[in-house]
Write a protein that holds these residues in place. Structure first.
Motif, PDB file in Angstrom:
ATOM      1  N   SER A 200      75.045  28.904 -20.480  1.00  0.00           N
ATOM      2  CA  SER A 200      75.948  28.182 -19.590  1.00  0.00           C
ATOM      3  C   SER A 200      76.595  26.988 -20.288  1.00  0.00           C
ATOM      4  CB  SER A 200      75.181  27.695 -18.362  1.00  0.00           C
ATOM      5  OG  SER A 200      75.909  26.704 -17.657  1.00  0.00           O
ATOM      6  N   TYR A 201      77.877  26.757 -19.973  1.00  0.00           N
ATOM      7  CA  TYR A 201      78.584  25.596 -20.525  1.00  0.00           C
ATOM      8  C   TYR A 201      77.883  24.300 -20.136  1.00  0.00           C
ATOM      9  CZ  TYR A 201      82.100  21.926 -20.956  1.00  0.00           C
ATOM     10  OH  TYR A 201      82.742  20.756 -21.250  1.00  0.00           O
ATOM     11  N   LEU A 202      77.373  24.228 -18.918  1.00  0.00           N
ATOM     12  CA  LEU A 202      76.695  23.015 -18.453  1.00  0.00           C
ATOM     13  C   LEU A 202      75.415  22.746 -19.241  1.00  0.00           C
ATOM     14  CD1 LEU A 202      77.149  23.208 -14.565  1.00  0.00           C
ATOM     15  CD2 LEU A 202      78.454  21.869 -16.235  1.00  0.00           C
ATOM     16  N   ALA A 203      74.778  23.813 -19.738  1.00  0.00           N
ATOM     17  CA  ALA A 203      73.579  23.637 -20.570  1.00  0.00           C
ATOM     18  C   ALA A 203      73.958  23.036 -21.927  1.00  0.00           C
ATOM     19  CB  ALA A 203      72.870  24.974 -20.764  1.00  0.00           C
ATOM     20  N   TYR A 204      75.102  23.451 -22.458  1.00  0.00           N
ATOM     21  CA  TYR A 204      75.586  22.897 -23.730  1.00  0.00           C
ATOM     22  C   TYR A 204      76.060  21.453 -23.601  1.00  0.00           C
ATOM     23  CZ  TYR A 204      75.843  27.345 -26.335  1.00  0.00           C
ATOM     24  OH  TYR A 204      75.552  28.500 -27.006  1.00  0.00           O
ATOM     25  N   ILE A 209      77.971  16.403 -25.998  1.00  0.00           N
ATOM     26  CA  ILE A 209      78.386  15.006 -25.827  1.00  0.00           C
ATOM     27  C   ILE A 209      77.555  14.098 -26.730  1.00  0.00           C
ATOM     28  CG2 ILE A 209      78.414  13.059 -24.206  1.00  0.00           C
ATOM     29  CD1 ILE A 209      79.218  15.018 -22.009  1.00  0.00           C
ATOM     30  N   LEU A 210      76.244  14.372 -26.822  1.00  0.00           N
ATOM     31  CA  LEU A 210      75.374  13.588 -27.704  1.00  0.00           C
ATOM     32  C   LEU A 210      75.835  13.696 -29.158  1.00  0.00           C
ATOM     33  CD1 LEU A 210      72.776  11.939 -28.262  1.00  0.00           C
ATOM     34  CD2 LEU A 210      71.554  14.127 -28.454  1.00  0.00           C
ATOM     35  N   CYS A 211      76.110  14.911 -29.610  1.00  0.00           N
ATOM     36  CA  CYS A 211      76.580  15.132 -30.977  1.00  0.00           C
ATOM     37  C   CYS A 211      77.896  14.394 -31.212  1.00  0.00           C
ATOM     38  CB  CYS A 211      76.765  16.630 -31.226  1.00  0.00           C
ATOM     39  SG  CYS A 211      77.399  17.021 -32.879  1.00  0.00           S
ATOM     40  N   SER A 212      78.808  14.509 -30.252  1.00  0.00           N
ATOM     41  CA  SER A 212      80.114  13.851 -30.348  1.00  0.00           C
ATOM     42  C   SER A 212      79.949  12.338 -30.450  1.00  0.00           C
ATOM     43  CB  SER A 212      80.960  14.213 -29.122  1.00  0.00           C
ATOM     44  OG  SER A 212      82.216  13.587 -29.153  1.00  0.00           O
ATOM     45  N   PHE A 213      79.076  11.778 -29.618  1.00  0.00           N
ATOM     46  CA  PHE A 213      78.846  10.330 -29.592  1.00  0.00           C
ATOM     47  C   PHE A 213      78.252   9.832 -30.910  1.00  0.00           C
ATOM     48  CE2 PHE A 213      76.008   6.723 -28.720  1.00  0.00           C
ATOM     49  CZ  PHE A 213      76.920   5.813 -28.184  1.00  0.00           C
ATOM     50  N   ILE A 214      77.237  10.542 -31.420  1.00  0.00           N
ATOM     51  CA  ILE A 214      76.579  10.121 -32.666  1.00  0.00           C
ATOM     52  C   ILE A 214      77.575  10.112 -33.829  1.00  0.00           C
ATOM     53  CG2 ILE A 214      74.877  10.783 -34.429  1.00  0.00           C
ATOM     54  CD1 ILE A 214      73.126  11.879 -32.123  1.00  0.00           C
ATOM     55  N   VAL A 215      78.319  11.199 -33.972  1.00  0.00           N
ATOM     56  CA  VAL A 215      79.268  11.314 -35.088  1.00  0.00           C
ATOM     57  C   VAL A 215      80.388  10.285 -34.957  1.00  0.00           C
ATOM     58  CG1 VAL A 215      80.879  12.834 -36.299  1.00  0.00           C
ATOM     59  CG2 VAL A 215      78.738  13.761 -35.408  1.00  0.00           C
ATOM     60  N   LEU A 216      80.847  10.074 -33.722  1.00  0.00           N
ATOM     61  CA  LEU A 216      81.923   9.101 -33.499  1.00  0.00           C
ATOM     62  C   LEU A 216      81.468   7.689 -33.847  1.00  0.00           C
ATOM     63  CD1 LEU A 216      84.867   8.984 -32.369  1.00  0.00           C
ATOM     64  CD2 LEU A 216      83.859   8.358 -30.167  1.00  0.00           C
ATOM     65  N   GLY A 446      76.258  18.608 -40.138  1.00  0.00           N
ATOM     66  CA  GLY A 446      74.844  18.279 -40.294  1.00  0.00           C
ATOM     67  C   GLY A 446      74.206  17.808 -38.998  1.00  0.00           C
ATOM     68  N   VAL A 447      74.918  16.961 -38.250  1.00  0.00           N
ATOM     69  CA  VAL A 447      74.396  16.480 -36.958  1.00  0.00           C
ATOM     70  C   VAL A 447      74.282  17.649 -35.982  1.00  0.00           C
ATOM     71  CG1 VAL A 447      74.866  15.001 -34.958  1.00  0.00           C
ATOM     72  CG2 VAL A 447      75.267  14.131 -37.267  1.00  0.00           C
ATOM     73  N   GLY A 448      75.303  18.521 -35.954  1.00  0.00           N
ATOM     74  CA  GLY A 448      75.252  19.704 -35.092  1.00  0.00           C
ATOM     75  C   GLY A 448      74.102  20.611 -35.450  1.00  0.00           C
ATOM     76  N   THR A 449      73.877  20.778 -36.742  1.00  0.00           N
ATOM     77  CA  THR A 449      72.764  21.628 -37.208  1.00  0.00           C
ATOM     78  C   THR A 449      71.417  21.002 -36.857  1.00  0.00           C
ATOM     79  OG1 THR A 449      74.105  22.424 -39.064  1.00  0.00           O
ATOM     80  CG2 THR A 449      71.717  22.701 -39.245  1.00  0.00           C
ATOM     81  N   LEU A 450      71.298  19.689 -36.994  1.00  0.00           N
ATOM     82  CA  LEU A 450      70.055  18.997 -36.670  1.00  0.00           C
ATOM     83  C   LEU A 450      69.719  19.145 -35.183  1.00  0.00           C
ATOM     84  CD1 LEU A 450      67.703  17.141 -37.453  1.00  0.00           C
ATOM     85  CD2 LEU A 450      69.216  15.177 -37.032  1.00  0.00           C
ATOM     86  N   ILE A 451      70.720  18.951 -34.333  1.00  0.00           N
ATOM     87  CA  ILE A 451      70.503  19.110 -32.890  1.00  0.00           C
ATOM     88  C   ILE A 451      70.132  20.557 -32.578  1.00  0.00           C
ATOM     89  CG2 ILE A 451      71.600  19.044 -30.609  1.00  0.00           C
ATOM     90  CD1 ILE A 451      73.226  16.637 -31.592  1.00  0.00           C
TER      91      ILE A 451
END
Length: 456
Positions: A200-204, A209-216, A446-451
């Protein structure tokens, strides 16, 4: 291509895609076959107007797909049925301009862009401000926001040295663009991944958002330090210009409310009628945009902007039509052969070490982007390759890497549309842009892979 036909491609595309959407609910096999037959001239017509890169990609997919089709011994009359699997993606791209148009009709882009025009003392502060502006706009109007942000920065930084200006613009705008889209339901990579993994999109959403926030945040910290020592001199001095934070905050709040409502409707519709995510978004965008325009009392402006934008974008969809229809034929033919199993072998061999699989996905994206393969084509192949592994690896982990790996290439793909557009706007070598953004692309992936690894 005939001029009249080129100006009316939107009619050809719309009729075929409307037939496909209607038949999703009707379920008629004869109509499905007719749509497949129409897809072949649709591909040929689009091929004439596509760019050289997409012609090459399309030719490779069709040639290899034909070889696999013949190898599989499939009957000739079934060929049309092998061109329809990516029709939902084309339908999605066709209606997307209407969502962009409602944001422009509501003048959200103008208000938010005022952030970049207000006076700042150094490029470090401007970096964070322009990145935030691009990020906010990209979340709602996708590629259009990248062009708008770059135009504003080029105007405001006209007095700056070219080397500094090029470096600044190619980093702040492309990076904000890439991280903003990883959680957007209007981003095709996200929609494809949701349907490919069955999660589900809601599960992602919270993890994206966490990945986006960390990288930003990391990029803002780096950008503000990197450019802090460079004083900012605006091309036109505006001593009285001030930001109205209340008005801008209210505009952003209204965008967030609208996006939340949009997501709720998409999820509700998908669950109620058991529709895939791409089709749900496609069906909701147009009526939602019209209702939003009515609520804002901006219907006349919305129709004027929307109709012109939609016609122009749809008339220039040849690249995506060539890519998606040829990819559909290639993927469908590949599934009929033992070759898919051969491609899957390196991933299956690493099934005991999931981290290696996630890193393989990231590496594949970067390698393919360097030789000009569009990430949509890469994700189309990887989605097929990864299917057998979902029994031993959390599909959400794979999905996180599929999304972040694809979008990281938006900052480094020398032949991709985002880097090419930036190269043209700033008149700099695309490979220089790639070199500057490669550390960021590796960080993002890398952040996406770590998550993804932590979700195993």
């Amino acid at each position: 291509m005939n001029h009249f036909l080129k100006q009316h491609l939107y009619v050809v595309y719309s009729v075929i895609l409307l037939m496909y959407i209607a038949n999703t609910f009707i379920g008629s096999e004869p109509i499905h076959y007719v749509i497949g037959i129409l897809a072949i001239p649709m591909l040929l017509i689009s091929f004439l107007g596509a760019s050289k890169l997409f012609r090459i990609l399309g030719s490779i997919f069709i040639t290899v797909g034909t070889g696999m089709y013949i190898y599989s011994g499939l009957p000739l009359y079934q060929v049309p049925l092998y061109f329809t699997s990516t029709m939902p993606l084309l339908a999605f791209l066709t209606v997307l301009p209407w969502m962009n148009s409602i944001v422009r009709a509501g003048r959200f882009d103008r208000r938010i862009n005022e952030l970049m025009k207000a006076n700042v003392s150094d490029l470090g502060k401007l970096y964070v401000r322009s990145s935030f502006t691009t990020y906010t706009l990209c979340s709602f109007i996708n590629l259009s926001a990248l062009s708008i942000s770059q135009e504003v920065l080029l105007e405001n930084m006209a007095k700056m040295k070219k080397k500094i200006k090029d470096s600044f613009i190619s980093q702040t705008t492309l990076r904000a663009f890439a991280v903003a889209l990883c959680w957007s339901p209007m981003e095709i990579m996200v929609a494809m991944t949701v349907d490919a993994t069955g999660v589900s999109y809601l599960a992602y959403l919270p993890w994206l958002i966490l990945c986006s926030f960390i990288v930003l945040m990391v990029d803002w910290l780096w950008g503000s330090r990197r450019f802090k020592s460079v004083p900012y001199e605006a091309a036109v001095y505006h001593p009285e210009r001030t930001i109205e934070p209340g008005i801008i905050a209210w505009k952003i709040t209204k965008l967030v409310i609208a996006l939340t409502a949009f997501l709720l409707i998409v999820v509700t519709l998908g669950n109620a009628y058991n529709l895939n995510f791409i089709l749900s978004v496609t069906l909701v965008i147009l009526p939602f945009s019209f209702c939003w325009a009515l609520v804002m009392n901006r219907m006349r402006s919305f129709l004027a902007i929307g109709w012109g934008t939609w016609k122009f974008r749809t008339n220039h969809m040849q690249n995506f039509v060539v890519l998606f229809l040829s990819l559909a034929f290639f993927s469908s033919s590949l599934n009929e052969t033992p070759f898919l199993g051969m491609i899957q072998q390196p991933f299956l061999a690493a099934s005991e070490t999931p981290l290696v699989i996630l890193l393989l996905i990231q590496g594949t994206y970067l390698l393919m982007s360097m030789i000009g393969v569009h990430p949509v084509a890469t994700i189309g192949i990887l989605a097929e390759v990864m299917q057998p592994l979902y029994s031993v690896i959390n599909p959400m982990s794979v999905g996180m890497v599929l999304i972040t790996g694809a979008l990281a290439t938006a900052t480094v793909g020398a032949y991709g549309i985002t880097v090419t557009m930036t190269s043209m706007n700033t008149m700099q070598n695309p490979y220089r842009i790639t070199l500057r953004n490669m550390p960021f692309a590796i960080l993002y992936g890398g952040v996406g892979t770590l998550i993804g690894y932590l979700l195993l």
